[in-house]
Each structure stands twice: as C-alpha cells, then as structure tokens.
Design a protein around this motif. Sequence first.
Motif, PDB file in Angstrom:
ATOM      1  N   LEU A 287       0.828  -1.204   0.000  1.00  0.00           N
ATOM      2  CA  LEU A 287       0.000   0.000   0.000  1.00  0.00           C
ATOM      3  C   LEU A 287       0.868   1.263   0.000  1.00  0.00           C
ATOM      4  N   ALA A 288       1.983   1.207   0.710  1.00  0.00           N
ATOM      5  CA  ALA A 288       2.873   2.369   0.755  1.00  0.00           C
ATOM      6  C   ALA A 288       3.501   2.634  -0.604  1.00  0.00           C
ATOM      7  N   LEU A 289       3.807   1.563  -1.343  1.00  0.00           N
ATOM      8  CA  LEU A 289       4.392   1.730  -2.682  1.00  0.00           C
ATOM      9  C   LEU A 289       3.347   2.176  -3.699  1.00  0.00           C
ATOM     10  N   GLU A 290       2.154   1.597  -3.591  1.00  0.00           N
ATOM     11  CA  GLU A 290       1.098   1.899  -4.557  1.00  0.00           C
ATOM     12  C   GLU A 290       0.492   3.292  -4.311  1.00  0.00           C
ATOM     13  N   PHE A 291       0.409   3.667  -3.037  1.00  0.00           N
ATOM     14  CA  PHE A 291      -0.198   4.962  -2.678  1.00  0.00           C
ATOM     15  C   PHE A 291       0.770   5.724  -1.757  1.00  0.00           C
ATOM     16  N   PRO A 292       1.782   6.364  -2.319  1.00  0.00           N
ATOM     17  CA  PRO A 292       2.800   7.043  -1.492  1.00  0.00           C
ATOM     18  C   PRO A 292       2.176   8.093  -0.559  1.00  0.00           C
ATOM     19  N   GLU A 293       2.657   8.102   0.662  1.00  0.00           N
ATOM     20  CA  GLU A 293       2.246   9.084   1.680  1.00  0.00           C
ATOM     21  C   GLU A 293       0.730   9.075   1.906  1.00  0.00           C
ATOM     22  N   HIS A 294       0.147   7.861   1.858  1.00  0.00           N
ATOM     23  CA  HIS A 294      -1.307   7.755   2.069  1.00  0.00           C
ATOM     24  C   HIS A 294      -1.647   8.033   3.540  1.00  0.00           C
TER      25      HIS A 294
ATOM     26  N   GLU B  88      -7.338  13.081  -2.287  1.00  0.00           N
ATOM     27  CA  GLU B  88      -7.872  14.380  -1.883  1.00  0.00           C
ATOM     28  C   GLU B  88      -7.628  15.408  -2.977  1.00  0.00           C
ATOM     29  N   GLN B  89      -8.498  16.400  -3.039  1.00  0.00           N
ATOM     30  CA  GLN B  89      -8.314  17.466  -4.019  1.00  0.00           C
ATOM     31  C   GLN B  89      -7.001  18.193  -3.734  1.00  0.00           C
ATOM     32  N   GLY B  90      -6.197  18.413  -4.770  1.00  0.00           N
ATOM     33  CA  GLY B  90      -4.933  19.112  -4.596  1.00  0.00           C
ATOM     34  C   GLY B  90      -5.145  20.577  -4.280  1.00  0.00           C
ATOM     35  N   GLN B  91      -4.086  21.236  -3.839  1.00  0.00           N
ATOM     36  CA  GLN B  91      -4.165  22.654  -3.498  1.00  0.00           C
ATOM     37  C   GLN B  91      -3.935  23.486  -4.756  1.00  0.00           C
ATOM     38  N   GLU B  92      -3.395  24.628  -4.636  1.00  0.00           N
ATOM     39  CA  GLU B  92      -3.217  25.497  -5.794  1.00  0.00           C
ATOM     40  C   GLU B  92      -2.265  24.846  -6.801  1.00  0.00           C
ATOM     41  N   GLN B  93      -2.394  25.291  -8.065  1.00  0.00           N
ATOM     42  CA  GLN B  93      -1.548  24.748  -9.117  1.00  0.00           C
ATOM     43  C   GLN B  93      -0.070  24.906  -8.742  1.00  0.00           C
ATOM     44  N   GLY B  94       0.670  23.845  -8.987  1.00  0.00           N
ATOM     45  CA  GLY B  94       2.095  23.884  -8.663  1.00  0.00           C
ATOM     46  C   GLY B  94       2.403  23.307  -7.310  1.00  0.00           C
TER      47      GLY B  94
ATOM     48  N   GLN C  85       0.150  17.169  -4.983  1.00  0.00           N
ATOM     49  CA  GLN C  85      -1.180  16.602  -5.186  1.00  0.00           C
ATOM     50  C   GLN C  85      -1.768  16.172  -3.847  1.00  0.00           C
ATOM     51  N   GLY C  86      -3.090  15.959  -3.874  1.00  0.00           N
ATOM     52  CA  GLY C  86      -3.746  15.494  -2.667  1.00  0.00           C
ATOM     53  C   GLY C  86      -3.323  14.093  -2.299  1.00  0.00           C
ATOM     54  N   ARG C  87      -3.337  13.748  -1.058  1.00  0.00           N
ATOM     55  CA  ARG C  87      -2.910  12.422  -0.600  1.00  0.00           C
ATOM     56  C   ARG C  87      -4.061  11.423  -0.703  1.00  0.00           C
ATOM     57  N   TRP C  88      -3.650  10.140  -0.722  1.00  0.00           N
ATOM     58  CA  TRP C  88      -4.641   9.066  -0.809  1.00  0.00           C
ATOM     59  C   TRP C  88      -5.276   8.851   0.562  1.00  0.00           C
ATOM     60  N   VAL C  89      -6.627   8.748   0.539  1.00  0.00           N
ATOM     61  CA  VAL C  89      -7.377   8.542   1.782  1.00  0.00           C
ATOM     62  C   VAL C  89      -8.530   7.588   1.511  1.00  0.00           C
ATOM     63  N   LEU C  90      -9.185   7.154   2.575  1.00  0.00           N
ATOM     64  CA  LEU C  90     -10.417   6.372   2.445  1.00  0.00           C
ATOM     65  C   LEU C  90     -11.596   7.339   2.419  1.00  0.00           C
TER      66      LEU C  90
END
Length: 743
Positions: free
Chosen positions: A106-113, A150-156, A159-164
Amino acid sequence: MAERAPSQERMKREFGALLEKVSERRPLVLFFDDLHWADVSTIDLLAYLASKFDAMRVLVIATYRPSDMLLAKHPFLRIRPDLQARGVCREIELEFLSHPEIEKYLALEFPEHRFPAELPALIHAKTEGNPLFMADLVRYLRDRGVIAQEQGQEQGQEQGRWVLAQSLPSIERDLPESVRAMIERKIAQLSEEDRRLLVAASVQGYKFDSAIVARALDLDPAEVEERLEALDRVYRLVRFVREKEFPGRVLTLRYGFVHVLYQNALYASLRPTRKAQLSAAIAEALLGYYGEKNAAVASELAFLFEAARDWSRASDYYLIAASHASGVFANQEAGALAHRGLEALSFLPDTVECAKQELALQSMVGHSLMMTKGYAHPEVELAFIRAKELCLRLDDNVQLFRAQFGMAIVYLVRAEHQRAVGQAEQCLRLAESKQNPSMLMQSHWVLGLSQFYLGEIAESRGHFEQAIAIHDTQHIGSMVSVYGAVIGRGHLARTLLYLGFADQSQEMMNQAIARTEGMHHPVGLADALALKAHLSAFHHYARSTRETAAAIKRHAEEHGLPYYIAIAAMMSGWAMAMQNQEVEGIALIREGLAGYLATGTRHQYEYYLGLLAEALAQTGRREETLEALTEALDLAKQNNERYFESELYRLRGEALLKTGIVSAPEAERCFHQAIEIARQQRAKFLELRAVMSLARLWKEMDKTGEAHQLLDGVYGWFSEGFDTPALKAARTLLEELSLARLE
C-alpha cells in the motif's frame, strides 16, 4: 516441395544454443508463469535446458500450484525429482503475503497515504494474503472510489494524498468474504451477455479467439470484439494478446484471461450438459475456420470433443494430434496424446471401427514409447501384444506384420533371442505369403540380427545381404527403406568384419553412412553411427571412435533417443580410456551402462562390459577387470548371446596373465576356449585375435614352433584387411617368432 518441419529436439537444441549465446554477455532470466498449465513440449524444453545449465548463465523461474500439478498428474512431476537430484532445481514454497507485506504494498502503490492502520489487516483477512486478489481488491476499492485522492491545493503545489472516502465499518460490510467470493463478486458485476460470452471463452481455454466465441454463440463478430475490448478496459478480466488470421484469411482477435483463476471460475460455473454443448460448439467453430487444415489444432479439438463427450471424434483428433507430434519427432507428446485417444475410445462400444482405431493408437503408443523409454520397456511390449490381438481379430495381416516386427525388436533388445527369432520367423512367413518386398526386407533384417547375437554369425550374413538386395532391386522408397539402405548395411559391415573381411566391411559401412544423407530418419542415422563406432573400437581407433561417439550424442540428444545417448557415453568413455584419460573414461562408461539398463535394454550389455574391462585394464585394476569379464561371460551364457563371447574369453586370459605367471595355465585355457568359439562361428578376425594372444603366451613358454605354426595357419587365410592394426600386429609377431626359431 514443402519444407520438412524441423524436429522438436532440433528446435530445443537451437533454442538452447541461442540462450547460451545470449547469456555470454550477461545473465538471462526466463520466467514461466502457471507451469501447471504447461504442455508436454514445454516440460521437455525445461528438462533440456536443465541439462545444459553448465554451459549457460540462465536462471529459470517457474510458478505453479502443487495441488493442480497433482490433480492433473502433470508431466513436470516426473522430471522434478531428477532435476532436484542433479542439483539444478530448487523448489521454494511461497507463503501468502503477511500483514506487514500488505502494508509495504500500500505504501508503494499509494505514497504518503493516510489510510487507517486497520486497513492492511482488513485486506489481509478478506484476501487471505493471496497476492493476485490482494491487488485486485485494492484495485476494486480504487475503482469504486472507496480509495480516493484528496483534491490538490493550488496549481504547482503537491497533489492530494490518498485517503479512504468511507469508514472502515461500511467498507467491511461491502467487501467479499474470501478469495472465492472475490472472484464471484467480480464476475457478478458483469451483464448476463458479457458473462455468457466469457463463459464460452473459458471453454476454448486460457487464451481464446473472438471469432470462435462469436460463431459458437451465433453472435456478430464485430460486436464480440467490442465487448471484449470493454471487458479488457473496464473490468480487467481479459487482456488483448494479438490479432491473427485463420487459414481462410478470416481475422480474429486473440485474448487471454488476466489470470487462469478467472477462467477456472467461469468454466466451473457450467453445468455438465451446458459444458458439453459449449465444448461441441467451440469445436465446430474451430473446424469451420480451419477446414482441411484442422490438424494444426487437432489437440485442441480432441480436448473439446472429449469435454463434449463425443468420444469417437475425440479419439480421431487425438490420433491426428499424435501423428502430427510424431511427424516433428515430439515422441513424448505423441505417446501422451495417443494414450488420451485410447481413454476416449474406452467409452465406445466394441465395434470393428473402434478396433481399427485402437489398433492405430496402440501402434502409435508402441513406437513413441520405443523412442522415449527405450525399445525394451514393458509398456512397449504391452502395446504391441494388444495390437497383435486386434490384428488377428480384424484379419489384418499387414498390421499384424508390423506388430510382430515390433515385438521381435522388443525381445531382441531384451536379449530374449529365441523369442526374437520366433517373432522374426513369423514375420518372414507373413511376408512370403503376401510377397511384399518391404515386409520381406524387414523380416530378413530382424532375423539376421537375431542370429548374429546368438553367435550364428555366418548365417546372419545371408539375411543381411537379402535385405539389402531386396531394397536395391525393388527401389523401396518408404520410411522402412532404412532397414535395407542403412541399418542392414551397417549390421552387415560388422558381420563381415567378424568373419574376416575388413575391407568389404569398411566399404559397406561407408555405404551405410552415405545412404543416411537426406533420409530424415533419426534412428537410422543413430544406429549407423553406433555401428561405425563399434567398428572403430574393434580396430582400436580411439580417436575416430571418440569423434563418432560425439556425433551420436549430438544426434541422439537432438531427437530424444536415450538408448543411443547411453551408447555414445560408453563408446566415448572407452575411447578416452584408450587415450590415457582412464579415470574420466571409466566414469563415463559406468554412466552409460546405468543409462543403458534404465531403458530396459539387455542385449550387447556384455559387449559394453568388455569395453569397461579394457578400460580398467589400462589402469592396472586387475580385480575389477576380472569382475567385469566374469559378469560379462555369465550374461553371455544366461542370455545365450554368444557373438562377443570369444573376445571376452581372450580378454579374460590377458587379464589373468597380468596377475602373474601362476595364472598362465588358466589364461591358456581361456585362449583355447576363445579360439574354439570363434572357429565354430567362423569368425576369423576373432580367431586371429585369440590365436595371437595364445602365440604370445607360447613364445614366453618356449613353444615358439607351435606358436608360429598356429598363427601362420590363421594369418594365411586372410585375403584383405592387411592395413588393419590386428593383421599388421600378426605379421610382426610372425616375424618375431621366425627369428626366435632361428636363435
């Protein structure tokens, strides 16, 4: 003319040579997934590669399920113990994934989940740690939006992190209970039309054709292609393999199931009647597209008709598939397919047509087993005995001849020579009644060979000459012509040598080898080379014997002929011992003797023990030399195989002399016995050798006059072969004896 298909053994050899070349620069890894579904040819390839590992930097990794191996009585189970014993195969039992390993995935498939700590435990419980279904379940959760980003923040920015997106209790209620349930759940997501399509596909196999499935279900081929594309893209149950064309130039898309478990589940969902109906429909679709070229898919058709419980057509296509395999010298596969054909035939009524079909299959089994297990294997005899029974019932004298000819070879190789003569004489009577040139040629050959081994050497010459004459005058062109064109000449060459005609022998041997050119008969060339090696060893030409043995080995390995592989080892080992490589040579002879016996072969065993004795004598191991000769002589009497008995007594006399002068009387008796046997057989070359041994002994015993008179009488008989080592040595010895008489 159509190009002849290369033998399966040749293809294996060329593939092995390719791997050896490729792995010179860097190590190579080959991966075989789901080995439990591999066919006999694939297992043959693995066994062959394992025998070549010393010459290549190759690692073969294969995965399989032991339970499926055992249930299917898979051919890999037969070669695995040997591979393990040779230290080239190691079995690593893989455990299912543990809880920590799923965490790592899971850590490899979804980094920093930001998954709850309990999620890996839940996934482990639901999939039992099965890697395939763990990955499939995670994919299922992501596709359903349960695992989301999760929805990412401003451009640049990052990206948003993986969550349930749901709570664990709600996820748990929605998850399947087990691996099996996971499969069922995924299949349950399909529409009825898609499920029906994939069920039909599962009947064709792990890989299937869109056009075949469309015809079997009476659907539009274009619609089936579109639905398979969607099943690949959306559900990931199947994957596109390639586009291909049927013989009638009809295009189809080749697909495969993502994992064989999906095919198993879909196929297992069929009720017996529906399974039979779909199997028949898929078979008819294949026939429709392949038409007269259906031999290319004969094995697939055979399996389908067997599943459809159409035993007659299943048996027909097993026979076609076995014949096709035999045509490319895939003898092991041919035998396995023929056995399946016999099993299918057992469900049918005992009719004349079934008896004819069984006769063809039994003949295929007998001949394929001869190549793969040895001429003398018990199953070979059983196949020919049953074939003979069927021939008598069908009043088929041509097939009866073939069955009896096969039995004659079985008994001959087992050193049951009286039984071999009986079968050979029956063959000759049948051939004479039919006035069939091919049958007459084979009869004279097998009768001549039987007589030769019995020590009736002069009598065997006539039969070999008749076999050759029939071949040459009748211009026999079928595959059986090998008995007159090649093997008959090879055996006549050995017979002529023993009888004292060395030049004629060499000329006949040259003809035999020349006749193999373009014949495409693996056994014919192997036998001719083996006889050539015998002749070279008889003259003590160690170098040419070793070269010929190397050629036998290459050819026998190319065509999967264990009998000749053993002969190559023994002849090569003897030659090495004669070239001062006694330790390696003796080890190779012993290896060959073991391989020879493993095929059930008993004839000529005392000859090869004689070679072992000569090699042992080179090292001064007198006791072992005498033990080998004692065993050889006992076997010669036990089997009534007398053609080499004279030489064995001569070798025993020579070995006794090396133990000391006290053994001279016993050695002298051995030489006298060798001379007497050779004279009875009219084997002048064997007589000359024995007389030379006795003359040397008499010279040491101050009986020079008698020695000269005895040797001069035998030497004077010869009219050719004066350049051979034996006659040169005899002439030198006569000169020495003449000088000794004058002193």
